[in-house]
Enzyme design. Structure first.
Site, mmCIF file in Angstrom:
data_model
loop_
_atom_site.group_PDB
_atom_site.id
_atom_site.type_symbol
_atom_site.label_atom_id
_atom_site.label_comp_id
_atom_site.label_asym_id
_atom_site.label_seq_id
_atom_site.Cartn_x
_atom_site.Cartn_y
_atom_site.Cartn_z
ATOM 1 N N ASP A 182 7.199 -1.461 11.301
ATOM 2 C CA ASP A 182 6.569 -0.400 11.012
ATOM 3 C C ASP A 182 5.575 0.206 11.845
ATOM 4 O O ASP A 182 4.526 0.858 11.511
ATOM 5 C CB ASP A 182 5.487 -1.055 9.530
ATOM 6 C CG ASP A 182 4.270 -2.138 10.293
ATOM 7 O OD1 ASP A 182 4.679 -2.400 11.429
ATOM 8 O OD2 ASP A 182 3.713 -2.285 9.463
ATOM 9 N N LYS A 191 8.944 -1.384 3.150
ATOM 10 C CA LYS A 191 8.081 -0.453 3.943
ATOM 11 C C LYS A 191 8.895 -0.149 5.079
ATOM 12 O O LYS A 191 8.831 1.196 5.618
ATOM 13 C CB LYS A 191 6.895 -0.943 4.573
ATOM 14 C CG LYS A 191 6.232 0.066 5.321
ATOM 15 C CD LYS A 191 4.727 -0.515 5.557
ATOM 16 C CE LYS A 191 4.552 -1.904 6.286
ATOM 17 N NZ LYS A 191 3.247 -2.510 6.758
ATOM 18 N N ARG A 203 0.968 -1.261 -0.079
ATOM 19 C CA ARG A 203 -0.065 -0.285 0.087
ATOM 20 C C ARG A 203 0.745 1.106 -0.021
ATOM 21 O O ARG A 203 0.240 2.500 -0.382
ATOM 22 C CB ARG A 203 -0.912 0.047 1.418
ATOM 23 C CG ARG A 203 -2.238 -1.022 1.029
ATOM 24 C CD ARG A 203 -3.249 -0.817 2.069
ATOM 25 N NE ARG A 203 -2.853 -1.570 3.186
ATOM 26 C CZ ARG A 203 -3.324 -1.793 4.402
ATOM 27 N NH1 ARG A 203 -4.469 -0.959 4.514
ATOM 28 N NH2 ARG A 203 -2.814 -2.460 5.405
ATOM 29 N N ALA A 238 31.545 42.769 -3.467
ATOM 30 C CA ALA A 238 30.606 42.272 -4.054
ATOM 31 C C ALA A 238 31.103 41.782 -5.378
ATOM 32 O O ALA A 238 31.861 42.235 -6.380
ATOM 33 C CB ALA A 238 29.462 43.341 -4.405
ATOM 34 N N LYS A 280 31.358 27.057 -0.305
ATOM 35 C CA LYS A 280 31.194 25.704 -0.550
ATOM 36 C C LYS A 280 32.893 25.233 -0.039
ATOM 37 O O LYS A 280 33.968 25.553 -0.467
ATOM 38 C CB LYS A 280 31.315 25.345 -1.808
ATOM 39 C CG LYS A 280 31.280 23.889 -2.246
ATOM 40 C CD LYS A 280 32.653 23.613 -2.689
ATOM 41 C CE LYS A 280 32.860 22.457 -3.874
ATOM 42 N NZ LYS A 280 34.297 22.324 -4.064
ATOM 43 N N GLN A 327 12.979 -14.547 6.206
ATOM 44 C CA GLN A 327 11.529 -15.288 6.167
ATOM 45 C C GLN A 327 11.315 -15.283 4.779
ATOM 46 O O GLN A 327 11.075 -14.282 3.986
ATOM 47 C CB GLN A 327 10.533 -14.365 6.896
ATOM 48 C CG GLN A 327 9.008 -14.953 6.791
ATOM 49 C CD GLN A 327 8.086 -14.327 7.462
ATOM 50 O OE1 GLN A 327 8.213 -13.101 7.592
ATOM 51 N NE2 GLN A 327 6.742 -14.903 7.728
#
Length: 459
Positions: A110, A21, A14, A383, A354, A80
């Protein structure tokens, strides 16, 4: 001794996703990672994760975050291969827990909102009463769709009835089974082989094992929202809302000001000191820490970064970086890729940093890019100054000494070093090192031709 089994084998159809999930993210952690964090007060001796769909992917994901988990024994992964119900999943533990004589705590991968104190209380109750099994239950405001648990006055379980099988009177019972169990393993070990798939789904249910065990006790969770499971994206979104309410309530109680909390998002991995102010539309994520007196936002994102005292960050993005005391960031600045900014600096409008280090009282007020650069103290970046750090193949560093100033629209072509007390004339393109106490002018001489105009084109 306590062993923990986490059921994480299902695909979660779903969710409409190829991702298992339990690996979907909730507030910066996967669902199954959150379940592991809930074990912080349990101190298990063994921890087994039962996997099926894309089990290798789940295993790799948990290995990557092992350093972020509470102290736990080495994770054991149990496969499983067919997903035939919760009883079948726990049956897979039989060869792995052979000879184990302690208790088994069964959790769902979940169900990510369980508090560690809730599990500690469940385990203590189980051991104090020497139960064969102890169920976590919840008093749901609307229990429709959930199996009902019926108990006597001592909370001993008498019956578990699925919602579809309840009579109208039984449906008035609001106590539901949360799907979290604590078993005496030697007793459960005897029962597991007796389970049968005698139901519409042809699955083996762990609740059937409870019917063969005695005594079985129910323990109500204090907040029913803790046991809410995730089956689709809407439930994932609802869980995030619950988590955010917890986190923000805790920080406001600890002395943090949240202006318009509904517009703010804070991961529960974030650390805040008293007298921090978070403005609207601000998002704090990952391994972020913000010190006292700082004001973040409005409209800012801080991720995996450390922010010092009395810092302001206005309409800006800071990721994987360090900003020290008294510095002003923004508006519209971007710090990324391991930036370190010293004390009392100004990183202003439309400046990008950076992989750079800036000393104390250094300013880059507007319209600049500083990449792969090391700046000293009291440097002033005019600037439009940029460090041209990429030659098309490799990145190179720029070094700028204390008290150096760059004029507007300067380009520093790396690798290049500017000494201390250097002044770079506006519009210069600097390609060679500059010694201390120098003025560098690297631009073509201005030429003015009076009376010149473009000749008209010939028809």
């Amino acid at each position: 001794m306590v062993a923990v089994a986490i059921l994480a084998a299902g695909r979660g159809t779903r969710m409409k996703s190829d991702l298992p999930k339990v690996l979907h993210s909730l507030g910066g952690r996967s669902l199954v990672e959150r379940v592991l964090h809930s074990l912080s007060e349990v101190e298990p001796s063994r921890c087994l994760v039962i996997v099926g769909y894309q089990g290798d992917r789940i295993q790799d994901a948990l290995v990557e975050v092992i350093d972020r988990l509470p102290p736990l024994p080495d994770l054991e992964f149990v496969e499983q291969t067919q997903q035939l119900g919760t009883g079948h999943a726990v049956q897979q533990l039989l060869p792995h827990l052979e000879g184990f004589t302690g208790d088994l705590l069964v959790l769902n991968g979940d169900v990510p909102l369980l508090r560690s104190q809730t599990l500690k209380n469940l385990l203590e109750t189980h051991q104090e009463h020497q139960n064969a099994a102890t169920l976590l239950t919840a008093q749901m405001p609307n229990p429709k769709g959930y199996g009902r648990v019926f108990c006597n006055g001592q909370n001993l379980v008498k019956e578990i009835v699925e919602d579809r099988d309840c009579t109208p009177a039984q449906k008035q019972n609001r106590r539901i089974n949360a799907g979290v169990y604590c078993f005496n393993w030697p007793q459960l070990e005897k029962v597991l082989p007796q389970l049968v798939a005698n139901n519409d789904q042809q699955e083996y249910y762990l609740t059937d094992a409870v019917k063969f065990m005695e005594p079985v006790m129910a323990v109500d969770v204090e907040d029913y929202q803790e046991i809410l499971g995730i089956n689709d994206r809407k439930q994932l979104s609802h869980a995030y809302e619950i988590l955010q309410e917890r986190v923000k309530d805790a920080w406001m109680a600890a002395g943090v000001t949240l202006v318009s909390p509904d517009t703010i998002a804070i991961d529960d991995t974030v650390q805040l000191q008293p007298d921090v102010t978070i403005e609207p539309q601000t998002h704090l994520r990952g391994n972020t820490a913000i010190a006292s007196g700082s004001r973040i936002g409005p409209g800012s994102l801080i991720e995996n970064s450390q922010i010092g005292e009395n810092v302001t960050v206005l309409y800006s993005v800071v990721t994987d970086s360090v900003v020290k005391n008294g510095t002003r960031i923004g508006p519209y600045a971007h710090l990324r890729g391991h930036v370190e900014v010293g004390e009392s600096c100004r990183i202003g409008n439309f400046v990008e940093l950076k992989n750079s280090t800036l000393g104390d009282r250094t300013n880059a007020a507007h319209l600049s890019y500083l990449g792969d650069a090391t700046l000293g103290n009291q440097v002033n970046i005019g600037a439009g100054t940029i460090t041209a750090n990429y030659d098309g193949v490799k990145k190179h560093r720029t070094k700028i000494g204390d008290r150096t100033k760059t004029g507007s629209n300067s380009v520093l072509v790396a690798p290049v070093t500017l000494g201390e007390d250097v002044t770079v004339a506006a519009g210069s393109v600097v390609t060679r090192d500059v010694p201390d106490d120098s003025l560098v002018i690297a631009r073509a001489r201005q030429i003015v031709r009076k009376g010149w105009r473009l000749k008209p084109q010939q028809e």
